[in-house]
Design a protein around this motif. Structure first.
Motif, PDB file in Angstrom:
ATOM      1  N   SER A 213       0.738  -1.192   0.055  1.00 36.82           N
ATOM      2  CA  SER A 213      -0.113   0.027  -0.024  1.00 36.82           C
ATOM      3  C   SER A 213       0.559   1.221   0.095  1.00 36.82           C
ATOM      4  O   SER A 213       0.597   2.353  -0.534  1.00 36.82           O
ATOM      5  CB  SER A 213      -0.848  -0.202   1.223  1.00 36.82           C
ATOM      6  N   SER A 214       2.011   1.125   0.421  1.00 33.76           N
ATOM      7  CA  SER A 214       2.925   2.429   0.516  1.00 33.76           C
ATOM      8  C   SER A 214       3.464   2.829  -0.867  1.00 33.76           C
ATOM      9  O   SER A 214       3.917   3.613  -1.075  1.00 33.76           O
ATOM     10  CB  SER A 214       4.210   2.063   1.276  1.00 33.76           C
ATOM     11  N   ILE A 215       3.385   1.851  -1.646  1.00 31.53           N
ATOM     12  CA  ILE A 215       3.778   2.043  -3.123  1.00 31.53           C
ATOM     13  C   ILE A 215       2.478   2.685  -3.925  1.00 31.53           C
ATOM     14  O   ILE A 215       2.968   3.717  -4.970  1.00 31.53           O
ATOM     15  CB  ILE A 215       4.140   0.750  -3.893  1.00 31.53           C
ATOM     16  N   LEU A 216       1.419   2.150  -3.647  1.00 30.25           N
ATOM     17  CA  LEU A 216       0.209   2.625  -4.397  1.00 30.25           C
ATOM     18  C   LEU A 216      -0.289   4.120  -4.185  1.00 30.25           C
ATOM     19  O   LEU A 216      -0.065   4.527  -3.159  1.00 30.25           O
ATOM     20  CB  LEU A 216      -1.097   1.756  -4.234  1.00 30.25           C
ATOM     21  N   HIS A 217      -0.709   4.909  -5.124  1.00 31.80           N
ATOM     22  CA  HIS A 217      -1.308   6.142  -5.093  1.00 31.80           C
ATOM     23  C   HIS A 217      -2.796   5.820  -5.355  1.00 31.80           C
ATOM     24  O   HIS A 217      -3.329   4.646  -6.052  1.00 31.80           O
ATOM     25  CB  HIS A 217      -0.846   6.869  -6.195  1.00 31.80           C
TER      26      HIS A 217
ATOM     27  N   VAL B  37      -0.293   5.516 -17.300  1.00 28.28           N
ATOM     28  CA  VAL B  37       0.516   4.294 -16.526  1.00 28.28           C
ATOM     29  C   VAL B  37       1.640   5.163 -16.103  1.00 28.28           C
ATOM     30  O   VAL B  37       2.273   6.274 -16.152  1.00 28.28           O
ATOM     31  CB  VAL B  37       1.236   3.532 -17.753  1.00 28.28           C
ATOM     32  N   ARG B  38       1.751   4.737 -14.522  1.00 29.70           N
ATOM     33  CA  ARG B  38       2.941   5.391 -13.446  1.00 29.70           C
ATOM     34  C   ARG B  38       4.047   4.472 -13.619  1.00 29.70           C
ATOM     35  O   ARG B  38       4.038   3.285 -13.174  1.00 29.70           O
ATOM     36  CB  ARG B  38       2.250   5.653 -12.344  1.00 29.70           C
ATOM     37  N   LYS B  39       5.224   4.919 -13.770  1.00 22.62           N
ATOM     38  CA  LYS B  39       6.401   4.336 -13.308  1.00 22.62           C
ATOM     39  C   LYS B  39       6.978   4.606 -12.087  1.00 22.62           C
ATOM     40  O   LYS B  39       6.743   5.676 -11.495  1.00 22.62           O
ATOM     41  CB  LYS B  39       7.535   4.794 -14.545  1.00 22.62           C
ATOM     42  N   GLU B  40       7.319   3.414 -11.318  1.00 23.83           N
ATOM     43  CA  GLU B  40       7.571   3.504  -9.896  1.00 23.83           C
ATOM     44  C   GLU B  40       8.883   2.600  -9.672  1.00 23.83           C
ATOM     45  O   GLU B  40       9.006   1.665 -10.314  1.00 23.83           O
ATOM     46  CB  GLU B  40       6.413   2.986  -9.097  1.00 23.83           C
ATOM     47  N   ASP B  41       9.776   3.296  -8.833  1.00 30.20           N
ATOM     48  CA  ASP B  41      10.919   2.545  -8.590  1.00 30.20           C
ATOM     49  C   ASP B  41      10.661   1.489  -7.179  1.00 30.20           C
ATOM     50  O   ASP B  41      10.908   1.718  -6.146  1.00 30.20           O
ATOM     51  CB  ASP B  41      12.073   3.512  -8.108  1.00 30.20           C
ATOM     52  N   ILE B  42      10.044   0.499  -7.762  1.00 35.37           N
ATOM     53  CA  ILE B  42       9.366  -0.558  -6.784  1.00 35.37           C
ATOM     54  C   ILE B  42      10.689  -1.270  -5.881  1.00 35.37           C
ATOM     55  O   ILE B  42      10.560  -1.662  -4.636  1.00 35.37           O
ATOM     56  CB  ILE B  42       8.551  -1.570  -7.103  1.00 35.37           C
ATOM     57  N   LEU B  43      11.737  -1.403  -6.417  1.00 31.81           N
ATOM     58  CA  LEU B  43      12.743  -1.955  -5.775  1.00 31.81           C
ATOM     59  C   LEU B  43      13.491  -1.344  -4.568  1.00 31.81           C
ATOM     60  O   LEU B  43      13.584  -1.558  -3.465  1.00 31.81           O
ATOM     61  CB  LEU B  43      14.161  -1.847  -6.615  1.00 31.81           C
TER      62      LEU B  43
ATOM     63  N   LYS C  44      11.416   0.877  -3.062  1.00 28.79           N
ATOM     64  CA  LYS C  44      10.181   0.884  -2.233  1.00 28.79           C
ATOM     65  C   LYS C  44       9.786  -0.176  -1.414  1.00 28.79           C
ATOM     66  O   LYS C  44       8.613  -0.131  -0.946  1.00 28.79           O
ATOM     67  CB  LYS C  44       8.912   1.273  -3.189  1.00 28.79           C
ATOM     68  N   GLY C  45      10.784  -0.939  -1.339  1.00 32.00           N
ATOM     69  CA  GLY C  45      10.473  -2.279  -0.547  1.00 32.00           C
ATOM     70  C   GLY C  45      10.277  -3.631  -1.209  1.00 32.00           C
ATOM     71  O   GLY C  45      10.340  -4.549  -0.616  1.00 32.00           O
ATOM     72  N   LEU C  46       9.784  -3.601  -2.358  1.00 34.12           N
ATOM     73  CA  LEU C  46       9.775  -4.774  -3.160  1.00 34.12           C
ATOM     74  C   LEU C  46      10.959  -5.292  -3.711  1.00 34.12           C
ATOM     75  O   LEU C  46      11.912  -4.863  -4.123  1.00 34.12           O
ATOM     76  CB  LEU C  46       8.582  -4.597  -4.269  1.00 34.12           C
ATOM     77  N   ASN C  47      11.074  -6.812  -3.545  1.00 30.93           N
ATOM     78  CA  ASN C  47      12.453  -7.350  -3.923  1.00 30.93           C
ATOM     79  C   ASN C  47      11.979  -8.824  -4.838  1.00 30.93           C
ATOM     80  O   ASN C  47      11.343  -9.713  -4.322  1.00 30.93           O
ATOM     81  CB  ASN C  47      13.061  -7.839  -2.616  1.00 30.93           C
ATOM     82  N   PRO C  48      12.496  -8.862  -5.947  1.00 31.24           N
ATOM     83  CA  PRO C  48      12.372  -9.926  -6.663  1.00 31.24           C
ATOM     84  C   PRO C  48      12.821 -11.285  -6.224  1.00 31.24           C
ATOM     85  O   PRO C  48      12.666 -12.405  -6.851  1.00 31.24           O
ATOM     86  CB  PRO C  48      12.795  -9.598  -8.212  1.00 31.24           C
TER      87      PRO C  48
END
Length: 355
Positions: A213-217, A313-319, A321-325
């Motif tokens: 949720s901290s990633i989403l707008h 479309v929104r580009k986000e630096d999810i790496l 922002k806490g997400l990890n592949p």
């Protein structure tokens, strides 16, 4: 179950020339261009006839049953990754075309669209229950994302899901994928899953250290990301020739975030369907190379990039922002698809000028 209707059927007014990139040659405003096959319905009036090709000084050579070369000014017409064409002295993969008269498939049915991303996490693997190695990561995802719906899909669940929501025709396409290519089957499913339900798809080994949720707008509808090449591990990731025109390289698909029924995801699915039918091992390879092109991030990135101006479309630096592949490391599978030499698609439909 959704039934197909006339809007899903593609009827070609004349044969088309398909490039190495699974794009279609068109002539628009006097220029020779490429368009993604998923957009062909919008460009049916721009498909060139034999007379139009001749008018542009293009002659057609047919060196083999299903391979064509186009000559202009005694040079070979060469498809470029950015959707343009160039002229070259030699004919290699990017200079080869296939001429197609009929399309033996339909596009995905349109789904109801919702502008909100629901709080659902989707993951899939083959076993009926998640393997022990993933349980800690799943527990962490549930704890971090309290109140979110977590859904795990086995191989059987994937088949049931596709049949229930998309019908036998779509399931038949899915079953054309060689079962040795589990990654391609997972690619196929993840697009259909988030198109149907929306939410967040994560690979089994992927997770996070912060709530999603901290990633989403609040107004997010479709989120993309790219690899951070400043991180040594990812320095060479996503740098493929087919994506050389895209700054920052590929948009990874280990994490997909979108709203249900999003029309851009429908385009991705439609392009993937076309790629599966038009896949040629000699041209598109086998193993990981084929998977990336046909169902994976090369296909996804090209379609999304070509439609960035059409959708929110929104580009986000999810790496960051806490997400990890790679929350779960060192996964060794019995059947690795990376080095496969068997074709990605079983019993590929022979697509040529006589179809």
């Amino acid at each position: 179950m959704h039934h197909y209707n006339e809007s899903n059927i593609i009827t070609l007014p004349c044969p088309i020339f398909l490039t190495y990139f699974f794009t279609v040659l068109i002539i628009k405003d006097g220029e020779i261009k490429q368009i993604d096959f998923c957009d062909i319905q919008e460009y049916l009036n721009d498909l060139p006839t034999d007379e139009q090709l001749k008018a542009h000084g293009i002659s057609v050579l047919n060196p083999s049953d299903d391979t064509f070369l186009l000559l202009q000014h005694n040079h070979f017409l060469s498809a470029r990754p950015n959707g343009t064409f160039d002229l070259t002295n030699k004919a290699h993969g990017w200079e080869e075309f296939r001429r197609i008269s009929n399309i033996p498939f339909r596009f995905v049915p349109e789904k109801p669209y919702s502008p909100r991303i629901p709080h659902i996490i989707h993951q899939t693997d083959n076993p009926l229950q998640p393997q022990d190695i993933y349980l800690e990561n799943i527990a962490s995802l549930k704890t971090l994302n309290e109140g979110w719906d977590y859904r795990y899909y086995s191989e059987k669940d994937r088949i049931d899901f596709i049949y229930t929501h998309y019908g036998w025709e779509m399931l038949n396409i899915y079953l054309r994928l060689n079962r040795l290519y589990g990654a391609a089957q997972a690619d196929f499913f993840r697009y259909l899953c988030v198109y149907q339900h929306g939410g967040v798809y994560l690979d089994m080994k992927s997770g996070g250290t912060k709530p999603i949720s901290s990633i989403l707008h609040e107004d997010d509808q479709f989120i993309i990301s790219q690899w951070d090449w400043n991180i040594p591990r990812y320095f060479e990731w996503g740098k493929k020739a087919e994506l050389s025109h895209i700054k920052g390289g590929e948009f990874p698909i280990w994490c997909l975030i979108c709203s249900p029924g999003h029309p851009l995801m429908a385009k991705v699915i439609n392009q993937m369907i076309a790629n599966i039918f038009f896949y040629t091992p000699a041209l598109h390879g086998t193993g990981s190379v084929a998977t990336l092109k046909v169902t994976g991030p090369i296909m996804f990135t090209r379609v999304v990039f070509n439609n960035l101006h059409k959708y929110d479309v929104r580009k986000e630096d999810i790496l960051h922002k806490g997400l990890n592949p790679h929350m779960v490391e060192n996964i060794v599978r019995k059947n690795q698809y990376h080095g496969q030499v068997l074709p990605l698609v079983i019993q590929s439909f022979h697509v040529g000028d006589t179809v």
